[in-house]
Write an enzyme that holds these catalytic residues in place. Structure first.
Site, PDB file in Angstrom:
ATOM      1  N   SER A   1       0.835  -1.186   0.000  1.00 10.41           N
ATOM      2  CA  SER A   1       0.000   0.000   0.000  1.00 10.41           C
ATOM      3  C   SER A   1       0.880   1.249   0.000  1.00 10.41           C
ATOM      4  O   SER A   1       1.668   1.439  -0.913  1.00 10.41           O
ATOM      5  CB  SER A   1      -0.960  -0.026   1.196  1.00 10.41           C
ATOM      6  OG  SER A   1      -1.998   0.899   1.023  1.00 10.41           O
TER       7      SER A   1
ATOM      8  N   ASP B   1      -9.025  -5.246  -5.774  1.00 13.63           N
ATOM      9  CA  ASP B   1      -8.634  -4.205  -4.826  1.00 13.63           C
ATOM     10  C   ASP B   1      -9.615  -3.036  -4.919  1.00 13.63           C
ATOM     11  O   ASP B   1      -9.719  -2.387  -5.958  1.00 13.63           O
ATOM     12  CB  ASP B   1      -7.212  -3.727  -5.133  1.00 13.63           C
ATOM     13  CG  ASP B   1      -6.607  -2.912  -4.003  1.00 13.63           C
ATOM     14  OD1 ASP B   1      -7.338  -2.113  -3.389  1.00 13.63           O
ATOM     15  OD2 ASP B   1      -5.399  -3.067  -3.749  1.00 13.63           O
TER      16      ASP B   1
ATOM     17  N   HIS C   1      -7.383  -5.567  -1.259  1.00  8.36           N
ATOM     18  CA  HIS C   1      -6.246  -4.832  -0.726  1.00  8.36           C
ATOM     19  C   HIS C   1      -5.749  -5.563   0.521  1.00  8.36           C
ATOM     20  O   HIS C   1      -6.513  -6.208   1.225  1.00  8.36           O
ATOM     21  CB  HIS C   1      -6.703  -3.419  -0.370  1.00  8.36           C
ATOM     22  CG  HIS C   1      -5.601  -2.422  -0.216  1.00  8.36           C
ATOM     23  ND1 HIS C   1      -4.862  -1.962  -1.281  1.00  8.36           N
ATOM     24  CD2 HIS C   1      -5.106  -1.790   0.880  1.00  8.36           C
ATOM     25  CE1 HIS C   1      -3.984  -1.079  -0.861  1.00  8.36           C
ATOM     26  NE2 HIS C   1      -4.106  -0.965   0.459  1.00  8.36           N
TER      27      HIS C   1
END
Length: 428
Positions: A264, A360, A393
């Site tokens: 991330s 995601d 994610h």
């Protein structure tokens, strides 16, 4: 009054099997395929679907046990009860399908990505490395909660910079690793939207997997917003790299082989660090330090800080303006552009292995695809890309089959880079 309260309490406690079944089915469906993929507007979709998509067996076992309890209580009597049981059973089927996909598809996709990026004979190169047997005798990526205790002693908690707790790092190493072993090293940069930069408990599956096999991993903290302002975040990453290069030999690591990874926001920082080696703009006070890396593994990262068109892009730029950069985008566009890995591509970039989840809902997969496409046009090094079906994610946080398969694939990639480097390194 008491009577009314008692009736209300009884009503609230009344079993609602059909409503509950609908919730369970919705949760399972959201885990299989996110019900929304609109960036930051779908945070709720992510938070509920993320655990379900990675550890569906936990939900499956819990739901089955609870169904037995409610069945004995009589919740599934009558038409509504039968309908509720049918919907609940359908959610079980979806959860089982998620588990099967995670086990089989992720391994196949990751292997195909390595073959495409490194060649069909890439495993032959791995055979040139000395064998480092695992002392545990089982896949270490399944151990996350307690793995840090196994690899990080109190003496291996270090301070790499002048900013107190924000500059702490954990050195992961096997206790039987020789202090003069020159083991390969991986720096792990945590994610958290540039407002959380805490080293625990991120990337435990990957670091335990590598440490088990004789690598040294360094998990770092860094300064975060809003208390701090860009580029403090990347400066700390550079400072950590400089510390590793100068000190890791004391822990048995090889300062000449340091790779970097992160997820991330950590993926953004890892990619940017790899593409800006020794850049004095990001190395105030230590411009002469070597901050280059031999390989980078950004995972579900942000690679573009400057594009305003597209779903969720304006909200993202606004977030950076208010919280991270704290400067108006239209007036200081150069800062945002310079902070974008996709604008820092270079022919001499180190090998990259980029991983992203197809589903995601925080950082759309299209951003990773564009980064990979442009990087392959510019870089002369290997660029491996794995797009994991069904992955949300932060798919590598839980101790899941996908996390283990991803850790194994990353280990193979880094080992390939290491073997290639050892082959080309001149003999002493």
């Amino acid at each position: 009054m008491n009577s009314s309260l008692a009736r209300l309490t009884a009503k609230l406690r009344r079993p609602r099997p059909l409503a509950r079944a609908i919730v369970e089915l919705t949760n399972a469906a959201n885990g299989f395929r996110p019900l929304g993929r609109k960036g930051y507007k779908t945070l709720a979709v992510f938070w509920f679907g993320w655990p379900t998509s990675e550890v569906p067996l936990v939900y499956l076992a819990g739901s089955m046990l609870d169904a037995v309890r409610r069945g004995l209580r009589g919740d599934f009597r009558g038409r509504r009860g039968i309908a509720a049981l049918a919907l609940t059973a359908f959610s079980w089927a979806i959860l089982a399908a998620i588990q099967r996909r995670n086990v089989t598809t992720s391994r196949r996709v990751l292997t195909a990505a390595l073959v495409e990026g490194l060649g069909e004979d890439f495993t032959d190169v791995l055979g040139t490395l000395p064998s480092t047997p695992s002392p545990s005798g089982r896949p270490s990526a399944w151990r996350t909660t307690w793995s840090r205790r196994q690899y990080v002693e109190k003496s291996n908690i270090v301070t790499y910079g002048p900013h107190g707790r924000a500059n702490l790092a954990d050195v992961w190493r096997r206790r039987d690793l020789p202090r003069d072993g020159k083991a390969p090293v991986l720096l792990e940069v945590p994610g958290g939207a540039w407002v959380f930069g805490w080293r625990r408990p991120q990337a435990y599956p990957l670091m335990s997997h590598l440490a088990d096999r004789g690598w040294i991993c360094v998990a770092m903290n860094y300064r975060v917003s809003p208390a701090h302002t860009w580029p403090d975040h990347i400066v700390d990453v550079k400072r950590a790299l400089a510390w590793v290069k100068a000190n890791i030999a004391d822990y048995g690591g090889d300062p000449d082989f340091v790779a970097i990874t992160g997820g991330s926001a950590g993926g953004h920082l890892a990619a940017l660090a790899a593409l800006t080696p020794n850049d004095p703009e990001y190395q105030p006070g230590f411009a002469d330090a070597d901050t280059s890396v031999v390989a980078a593994v950004p995972v579900y990262g942000r690679y573009d800080w400057f594009t305003t068109r597209g779903e969720g892009r304006r909200e993202f730029i606004g977030y950076l303006e208010r919280i991270v950069v704290k400067r108006q985008f239209t007036r200081f566009r150069d800062i945002y552009t310079a902070a974008s890995p996709i604008r820092r591509l270079r022919a001499d970039a180190p090998p990259f292995f980029i991983l992203h989840g197809e589903d995601d809902s925080i950082i759309p997969v299209g951003e990773a695809r564009e980064f990979v496409e442009q990087m392959r046009e510019v870089s002369k090094s290997e660029v491996v890309y794995a797009e994991l079906p069904g992955a949300q994610h932060a798919f590598d946080i839980f101790s899941s089959p996908r996390a283990y398969n991803s850790a194994e694939a990353v280990a193979q990639f880094l080992s390939w880079v290491y073997a290639s480097a050892m082959k080309n390194r001149p003999c002493a």
